[in-house]
Design a protein around this motif. Structure first.
Motif, short mmCIF file in Angstrom:
data_model
loop_
_atom_site.label_atom_id
_atom_site.label_comp_id
_atom_site.label_asym_id
_atom_site.label_seq_id
_atom_site.Cartn_x
_atom_site.Cartn_y
_atom_site.Cartn_z
N PHE A 41 0.83 -1.21 0.00
CA PHE A 41 0.00 0.00 0.00
C PHE A 41 0.87 1.26 0.00
O PHE A 41 0.57 2.22 -0.71
CB PHE A 41 -0.97 -0.01 1.19
CG PHE A 41 -2.04 1.04 1.09
CD1 PHE A 41 -3.03 0.95 0.12
CD2 PHE A 41 -2.05 2.11 1.96
CE1 PHE A 41 -4.02 1.93 0.03
CE2 PHE A 41 -3.04 3.08 1.88
CZ PHE A 41 -4.03 2.99 0.91
N SER A 42 1.94 1.25 0.75
CA SER A 42 2.87 2.40 0.77
C SER A 42 3.46 2.63 -0.62
O SER A 42 3.55 3.77 -1.09
CB SER A 42 4.00 2.17 1.77
OG SER A 42 3.48 2.13 3.07
N TRP A 43 3.87 1.55 -1.27
CA TRP A 43 4.43 1.65 -2.62
C TRP A 43 3.37 2.18 -3.59
O TRP A 43 3.65 3.05 -4.42
CB TRP A 43 4.93 0.26 -3.06
CG TRP A 43 5.40 0.21 -4.49
CD1 TRP A 43 6.63 0.57 -4.97
CD2 TRP A 43 4.64 -0.22 -5.64
NE1 TRP A 43 6.67 0.38 -6.33
CE2 TRP A 43 5.47 -0.11 -6.76
CE3 TRP A 43 3.34 -0.71 -5.80
CZ2 TRP A 43 5.04 -0.46 -8.05
CZ3 TRP A 43 2.91 -1.05 -7.07
CH2 TRP A 43 3.76 -0.92 -8.18
N LEU A 44 2.16 1.67 -3.47
CA LEU A 44 1.07 2.08 -4.34
C LEU A 44 0.78 3.58 -4.17
O LEU A 44 0.63 4.30 -5.16
CB LEU A 44 -0.18 1.26 -3.99
CG LEU A 44 -1.23 1.03 -5.05
CD1 LEU A 44 -0.62 0.41 -6.30
CD2 LEU A 44 -2.34 0.15 -4.50
N LYS A 45 0.73 4.05 -2.93
CA LYS A 45 0.48 5.47 -2.67
C LYS A 45 1.55 6.35 -3.29
O LYS A 45 1.27 7.43 -3.78
CB LYS A 45 0.39 5.75 -1.16
CG LYS A 45 -0.94 5.35 -0.56
CD LYS A 45 -1.16 5.94 0.81
CE LYS A 45 -0.14 5.48 1.80
NZ LYS A 45 -0.51 5.80 3.19
N GLU A 46 2.79 5.87 -3.27
CA GLU A 46 3.90 6.65 -3.82
C GLU A 46 3.96 6.62 -5.34
O GLU A 46 4.19 7.64 -5.98
CB GLU A 46 5.22 6.14 -3.25
CG GLU A 46 6.41 6.99 -3.64
CD GLU A 46 7.71 6.50 -3.02
OE1 GLU A 46 8.77 6.81 -3.59
OE2 GLU A 46 7.67 5.81 -1.98
N HIS A 47 3.73 5.46 -5.93
CA HIS A 47 3.93 5.28 -7.37
C HIS A 47 2.65 5.31 -8.21
O HIS A 47 2.71 5.60 -9.40
CB HIS A 47 4.68 3.98 -7.64
CG HIS A 47 6.04 3.96 -7.02
ND1 HIS A 47 7.13 4.55 -7.61
CD2 HIS A 47 6.47 3.47 -5.84
CE1 HIS A 47 8.18 4.40 -6.83
NE2 HIS A 47 7.81 3.74 -5.75
N HIS A 48 1.53 4.98 -7.61
CA HIS A 48 0.24 4.95 -8.32
C HIS A 48 -0.86 5.49 -7.42
O HIS A 48 -1.82 4.78 -7.09
CB HIS A 48 -0.10 3.52 -8.75
CG HIS A 48 0.93 2.89 -9.64
ND1 HIS A 48 1.02 3.16 -10.98
CD2 HIS A 48 1.95 2.04 -9.35
CE1 HIS A 48 2.04 2.48 -11.49
NE2 HIS A 48 2.61 1.81 -10.52
N PRO A 49 -0.73 6.75 -6.98
CA PRO A 49 -1.66 7.29 -5.98
C PRO A 49 -3.14 7.25 -6.40
O PRO A 49 -4.00 7.05 -5.55
CB PRO A 49 -1.19 8.72 -5.76
CG PRO A 49 -0.32 9.04 -6.93
CD PRO A 49 0.25 7.75 -7.40
#
Length: 78
Positions: A41-49
């Motif tokens: 989820f952290s990666w998603l928020k950063e790369h695909h918000p």
């Protein structure tokens, strides 16, 4: 991914997003059952918000976590 995405669009793209995250060197060696949704989820928020902001009754994060658990065979957590 620009603009708003619907829940259906995110659901359709979820397997590709998970595969992209899974392919990262720091995740590729981790056993499926040991993968953590919070990391994804952290990666998603950063790369695909936009993929974290769709409208949902339960909430986008809860839906994503359910899909993650199902895809990584961690459904027993729910």
């Amino acid at each position: 991914m620009h603009g708003k995405m619907t829940k259906a669009e995110v659901r359709r793209r979820f397997p590709a997003l998970l595969a992209a995250w899974r392919a990262l060197p720091e995740n590729s060696r981790i056993e499926e059952q040991a993968l953590r949704f919070s990391d994804f989820f952290s990666w998603l928020k950063e790369h695909h918000p936009t993929a974290t902001k769709f409208r949902s009754v339960m909430g986008a994060e809860e839906d994503l976590e359910q899909w993650f658990d199902f895809a990584t065979h961690q459904g027993w957590r729910n």
